[in-house]
Design a protein around this motif. Structure first.
Motif, mmCIF file in Angstrom:
data_model
loop_
_atom_site.group_PDB
_atom_site.id
_atom_site.type_symbol
_atom_site.label_atom_id
_atom_site.label_comp_id
_atom_site.label_asym_id
_atom_site.label_seq_id
_atom_site.Cartn_x
_atom_site.Cartn_y
_atom_site.Cartn_z
ATOM 1 N N ASP A 109 43.506 51.179 19.583
ATOM 2 C CA ASP A 109 43.366 49.951 20.358
ATOM 3 C C ASP A 109 44.387 49.848 21.487
ATOM 4 O O ASP A 109 44.084 49.301 22.553
ATOM 5 N N ASP A 113 43.293 49.150 25.257
ATOM 6 C CA ASP A 113 43.758 48.006 26.045
ATOM 7 C C ASP A 113 44.396 48.466 27.353
ATOM 8 O O ASP A 113 44.171 47.862 28.410
ATOM 9 N N TRP A 114 45.179 49.533 27.290
ATOM 10 C CA TRP A 114 45.854 50.040 28.495
ATOM 11 C C TRP A 114 44.829 50.464 29.542
ATOM 12 O O TRP A 114 44.919 50.077 30.710
ATOM 13 N N SER A 116 41.632 49.669 29.703
ATOM 14 C CA SER A 116 40.809 48.538 30.112
ATOM 15 C C SER A 116 41.510 47.733 31.200
ATOM 16 O O SER A 116 40.882 47.268 32.164
ATOM 17 N N ASN A 117 42.831 47.577 31.078
ATOM 18 C CA ASN A 117 43.596 46.883 32.106
ATOM 19 C C ASN A 117 43.695 47.709 33.382
ATOM 20 O O ASN A 117 43.586 47.175 34.497
ATOM 21 N N PRO A 122 36.201 46.959 30.256
ATOM 22 C CA PRO A 122 36.432 47.339 28.860
ATOM 23 C C PRO A 122 36.069 48.809 28.628
ATOM 24 O O PRO A 122 34.999 49.272 29.028
ATOM 25 N N ARG A 124 37.313 52.592 26.058
ATOM 26 C CA ARG A 124 38.135 53.209 25.032
ATOM 27 C C ARG A 124 38.394 54.659 25.407
ATOM 28 O O ARG A 124 37.572 55.296 26.087
#
Length: 281
Positions: A109, A113-114, A116-117, A122, A124
């Motif tokens: 995760d 998250d990294w 996605s930012n 979004p 993975r």
């Protein structure tokens, strides 16, 4: 004299590449500094792969091996640090790349998250599973079996320097800017052969390694993206269309050749190596 002038691999598919002075050639592609070419890939939540075609900011994501770590950089963000050691506990995620569906290791995760930012979408990060073999299509290899990781279809992409020089001369004559080789994302660049001569090679031999060009590389809009800024610009496909539409590829615009390794897997290639070529008759 034909020489190997560039060796490049792309740790994360469709993100920035790294140039190396030497690399080991495996059946599945190049290996250097502890990482394989296209060993990692970004996917949507349902496993569909992402590329610069839809997300040009991927060009600004740079993954650099550093000892036993992979440090990933993106503008305005602290680096993401990933272990190079294989994580036996990583969950398996089924992912799709073109027509292939394979199992990959999900990188967790925090990495999701990294990225996605970084890409403002979004996604993975997954890693090619070390227990998986992804065979290439034998349609273009005359039945010779080969394999790759998360590359589009084949383990190596070859471009002759003269092919880019020829395109750039045409671009400049049309009042356009010349392009850098990184727009075309090759693994191997060879100097000392004629423009587009790679199209007609049955094989090239570099030291103990034999590489066979098998399929012309059909071009998408990625060469329009400045790899230093992630900003799309004029697309060279309009110029390429005037002389590089390939009837073998149903008229697709092609530059460079997808290749397989037919001998010498496990040996190293080095910049400046001489090579011999065999023309297909």
């Amino acid at each position: 004299m034909a020489l190997l002038t560039h060796l490049l691999l792309y740790p994360i598919k469709s993100c920035a590449g790294i140039a190396v002075r030497s690399a080991t050639v495996l059946e599945s592609g190049l290996f250097a500094l502890g990482v394989h070419d296209r060993e990692w890939m970004l996917v949507t939540e349902d496993g569909q792969f992402l590329t610069q075609r839809e997300h040009p900011r991927m060009a600004l994501v740079r993954a650099l091996p550093d000892g036993g770590k992979l440090r990933v950089h993106a503008p305005g963000m602290d680096p993401l640090v990933l272990p190079l050691a294989w994580d036996e506990s990583a969950p398996t995620r089924t992912v799709k790349i073109w027509d292939d569906t394979v199992d990959a290791a999900d990188c967790g995760d925090a990495a999701a998250d990294w990225f996605s930012n970084a890409l403002t979408t979004p996604c993975r990060l997954v890693r090619f599973h070390r227990d998986v073999v992804r065979p290439t299509s034998t349609k273009w290899t005359n039945g010779v079996e080969a394999q790759t990781r998360f590359a589009d279809g084949y383990p190596l992409l070859l471009i002759g320097q003269a092919s880019l020089d020829d395109l750039n001369a045409r671009l400049v004559a049309a009042g356009r800017a010349a392009l850098q080789m990184d727009r075309f994302r090759p693994n191997l660049v060879v100097d000392g052969i004629d423009a587009c001569e790679e199209d007609f090679l049955a094989a090239l031999t570099i030291g103990d390694v034999e590489i066979r060009p098998v399929k012309p590389c059909a071009r998408c809009p990625i060469p329009s993206i400045d790899q230093a800024t992630g900003i799309p610009g004029p697309d060279p496909l309009d110029i390429l269309q005037t002389y590089r539409a390939n009837p073998r590829m149903e008229g697709a615009v092609c530059l460079g050749m997808n290749c397989i390794v037919t001998a010498g897997a496990g040996n190293e290639l080095h910049l400046g190596q001489e090579l011999t070529t065999e023309i297909a008759f």
